[in-house]
Design an enzyme around this catalytic site. Structure first.
Site, PDB file in Angstrom:
ATOM      1  N   LYS A  97       9.540 100.032 -59.244  1.00  0.00           N
ATOM      2  CA  LYS A  97      10.469 100.645 -60.199  1.00  0.00           C
ATOM      3  C   LYS A  97      11.308 101.729 -59.538  1.00  0.00           C
ATOM      4  O   LYS A  97      12.494 101.835 -59.782  1.00  0.00           O
ATOM      5  CB  LYS A  97       9.714 101.225 -61.402  1.00  0.00           C
ATOM      6  CG  LYS A  97       9.334 100.147 -62.402  1.00  0.00           C
ATOM      7  CD  LYS A  97       8.729 100.736 -63.651  1.00  0.00           C
ATOM      8  CE  LYS A  97       8.057  99.667 -64.488  1.00  0.00           C
ATOM      9  NZ  LYS A  97       6.937 100.170 -65.259  1.00  0.00           N
TER      10      LYS A  97
ATOM     11  N   LYS B  47       9.778  82.755 -64.048  1.00  0.00           N
ATOM     12  CA  LYS B  47       8.809  83.319 -64.990  1.00  0.00           C
ATOM     13  C   LYS B  47       9.551  83.764 -66.247  1.00  0.00           C
ATOM     14  O   LYS B  47      10.590  84.419 -66.156  1.00  0.00           O
ATOM     15  CB  LYS B  47       8.128  84.522 -64.329  1.00  0.00           C
ATOM     16  CG  LYS B  47       7.229  85.330 -65.259  1.00  0.00           C
ATOM     17  CD  LYS B  47       6.762  86.617 -64.564  1.00  0.00           C
ATOM     18  CE  LYS B  47       5.821  87.393 -65.457  1.00  0.00           C
ATOM     19  NZ  LYS B  47       6.315  88.525 -66.150  1.00  0.00           N
TER      20      LYS B  47
ATOM     21  N   LYS C 237      11.524  89.095 -70.571  1.00  0.00           N
ATOM     22  CA  LYS C 237      12.648  89.630 -71.345  1.00  0.00           C
ATOM     23  C   LYS C 237      13.740  90.162 -70.418  1.00  0.00           C
ATOM     24  O   LYS C 237      14.891  90.215 -70.799  1.00  0.00           O
ATOM     25  CB  LYS C 237      12.184  90.703 -72.332  1.00  0.00           C
ATOM     26  CG  LYS C 237      11.475  91.866 -71.724  1.00  0.00           C
ATOM     27  CD  LYS C 237      10.967  92.796 -72.803  1.00  0.00           C
ATOM     28  CE  LYS C 237       9.957  93.793 -72.281  1.00  0.00           C
ATOM     29  NZ  LYS C 237       8.594  93.317 -72.144  1.00  0.00           N
TER      30      LYS C 237
HETATM   31  P1  ADP Z   1       8.097  90.909 -69.597  1.00  0.00           P
HETATM   32  O1  ADP Z   1       7.957  90.221 -68.263  1.00  0.00           O
HETATM   33  O2  ADP Z   1       8.844  90.095 -70.576  1.00  0.00           O
HETATM   34  O3  ADP Z   1       8.655  92.321 -69.455  1.00  0.00           O
HETATM   35  P2  ADP Z   1       5.584  92.273 -70.016  1.00  0.00           P
HETATM   36  O4  ADP Z   1       5.526  92.674 -68.578  1.00  0.00           O
HETATM   37  O5  ADP Z   1       5.876  93.322 -71.044  1.00  0.00           O
HETATM   38  O6  ADP Z   1       6.622  91.061 -70.178  1.00  0.00           O
HETATM   39  O7  ADP Z   1       4.212  91.537 -70.367  1.00  0.00           O
HETATM   40  C1  ADP Z   1       3.346  91.810 -71.427  1.00  0.00           C
HETATM   41  C2  ADP Z   1       2.145  90.883 -71.273  1.00  0.00           C
HETATM   42  O8  ADP Z   1       2.544  89.497 -71.345  1.00  0.00           O
HETATM   43  C3  ADP Z   1       1.400  91.053 -69.956  1.00  0.00           C
HETATM   44  O9  ADP Z   1       0.017  90.952 -70.204  1.00  0.00           O
HETATM   45  C4  ADP Z   1       1.891  89.882 -69.107  1.00  0.00           C
HETATM   46  O10 ADP Z   1       0.929  89.478 -68.158  1.00  0.00           O
HETATM   47  C5  ADP Z   1       2.142  88.793 -70.166  1.00  0.00           C
HETATM   48  N1  ADP Z   1       3.277  87.908 -69.748  1.00  0.00           N
HETATM   49  C6  ADP Z   1       4.579  88.263 -69.708  1.00  0.00           C
HETATM   50  N2  ADP Z   1       5.362  87.231 -69.300  1.00  0.00           N
HETATM   51  C7  ADP Z   1       4.522  86.196 -69.061  1.00  0.00           C
HETATM   52  C8  ADP Z   1       4.711  84.836 -68.591  1.00  0.00           C
HETATM   53  N3  ADP Z   1       5.919  84.339 -68.328  1.00  0.00           N
HETATM   54  N4  ADP Z   1       3.619  84.053 -68.454  1.00  0.00           N
HETATM   55  C9  ADP Z   1       2.376  84.536 -68.745  1.00  0.00           C
HETATM   56  N5  ADP Z   1       2.138  85.789 -69.183  1.00  0.00           N
HETATM   57  C10 ADP Z   1       3.176  86.631 -69.336  1.00  0.00           C
END
Ligand code: ADP
Ligand code: TRP
Length: 343
Positions: free
Chosen positions: A126, A212, A215
């Site tokens: 970050k 992957k 958001k």
């Molecule tokens: P993003 O990547 O959308 O910002 P976050 O990092 O906030 O998502 O993830 C919140 C939770 O969802 C975490 O436990 C993360 O491991 C899971 N997660 C997020 N994206 C995925 C994905 N594409 N496949 C599996 N698990 C995911």
């Protein structure tokens, strides 16, 4: 004030805690659903559960637009419940509603070596990203560096035994364990070492561009998307790059539509994959079928979340009840902590 016994009673359920940040629009996508939420739902009968929304954590990167955080938290809460978390079994609440998280974060901060924090991979990523974007040194806050201390406080304030998280959170969990050990060494046995339950069985859910689902990539299908939005996103999804016509052979392993089909149609997908490989089905058919499968799965969740968001008083009641239950546990821990530290 009476302090509950430090050791867990044999008849008590083990405590499990997890949370997500309400960043971006707040609403959760299929990656969050399959990678996290479903596991929480599965475990809620077995454990004493606390599932919260990490609104203070979202300030570590987005302190400029705090007005968006409240509505985003409500979206996340509605998604939690729509996915099957039951507010009668599991405390659902906002981090900022339970001030004990902040008190413990302050105390843990005093025993956290800065060097530990500077080595955390998510911090380094970050920080480099902010500096790459030319946002300068002033964008890297004390709060961003201290992110894992707040996360440790979130976990330890409930004296949680297990924390189900994605692999990306492993370093944060390790920090929570180290802080628990350090606290116990300094002030006496207080915290159990929280175990990470790394959720790997579903793997990484691909977004419509094959990367992957996230958001931050603009490639996500959200629980809140209506049927037409799902249809539009699936139409735009990447398929086998070399498949131009129906009769061209597809490579389902490289096609985002086929991957999502496998996930959501585990018993029926193999016939469609075989036809794809043999050039017997086109991408249009694949996409139309996936759209239907996704909409059938999402529809009951959409209805439930819409009902919750249309009834703010009900959602407030759930979040207030969740925070009360959480506060009771957190306050009991803080009584032990203050005593251990001679406050
Ligand atoms: P993003 O990547 O959308 O910002 P976050 O990092 O906030 O998502 O993830 C919140 C939770 O969802 C975490 O436990 C993360 O491991 C899971 N997660 C997020 N994206 C995925 C994905 N594409 N496949 C599996 N698990 C995911
Ligand atoms: N850092 C987690 C994430 O980005 C969210 C979070 C904050 C969390 N505090 C937590 C997860 C405590 C588990 C336990 O996904």
């Amino acid at each position: 004030m009476s302090t509950p016994a430090v050791k867990q009673q044999a008849h008590e359920k083990k405590r499990l805690l997890s949370g997500m940040q309400p960043t971006g629009p707040g609403a959760l996508h299929l990656g969050n659903l399959e990678g996290a939420l479903r596991t929480w739902v599965r475990l809620q009968d077995e454990y004493e559960m606390y599932c919260f929304i990490a609104d203070w954590h979202s300030l570590t990167t987005r302190y400029q637009d705090t007005a968006a955080i409240g509505p985003a938290c409500r979206e996340v809460a509605a998604d939690y419940i729509a996915a099957g978390l039951d507010p009668n079994k599991c405390a659902i609440f906002l981090q900022s509603h339970v001030k004990e998280h902040a008190e413990l974060q302050l105390l843990l901060g005093m025993i956290t070596p800065v060097g530990w924090l500077e080595r955390v991979p998510t911090y380094k990523e970050k920080r480099d990203l902010l500096q790459e974007r030319g946002e300068g040194d002033e964008s890297v806050s004390y709060g961003l560096l201290g992110y894992p201390v707040l996360q440790a406080a979130d976990i330890l304030v409930y004296r949680a035994h297990s924390v189900p998280v994605g692999r990306d959170q492993a370093a944060h969990l390790e920090m929570s364990r180290e802080l628990a050990r350090r606290f116990n060494r300094l002030y006496g046995d207080t915290f159990p070492e929280p175990q990470a339950l790394i959720m790997e069985d579903t793997g990484v859910i691909p977004g419509i561009d094959g990367r992957k689902m996230s958001k931050s990539y603009g490639n996500a299908i959200y629980i809140r998307d209506d049927a037409d939005t799902v249809a539009r996103k699936v139409k735009e999804a990447f398929t086998t790059p070399s498949k131009m016509r129906k009769s061209d052979p597809g490579v389902p392993e490289k096609c985002a539509v086929c991957q999502l089909r496998k996930l959501y149609d585990p018993t029926g997908y193999s016939a469609s994959w075989e036809e794809d490989r043999q050039g017997l089905r086109g991408c249009m058919q694949n996409k139309a079928e996936l759209t239907e499968i996704l909409n059938d799965m999402l529809n009951p969740m959409r209805v439930r979340r819409a009902e919750l968001l249309a009834d703010p008083a009900e959602l407030d009641r759930i979040l207030t009840h969740g925070a009360e239950k959480a506060r009771e546990t957190a306050e009991a821990t803080m009584a032990i902590v203050r005593k251990a530290m001679h406050f």
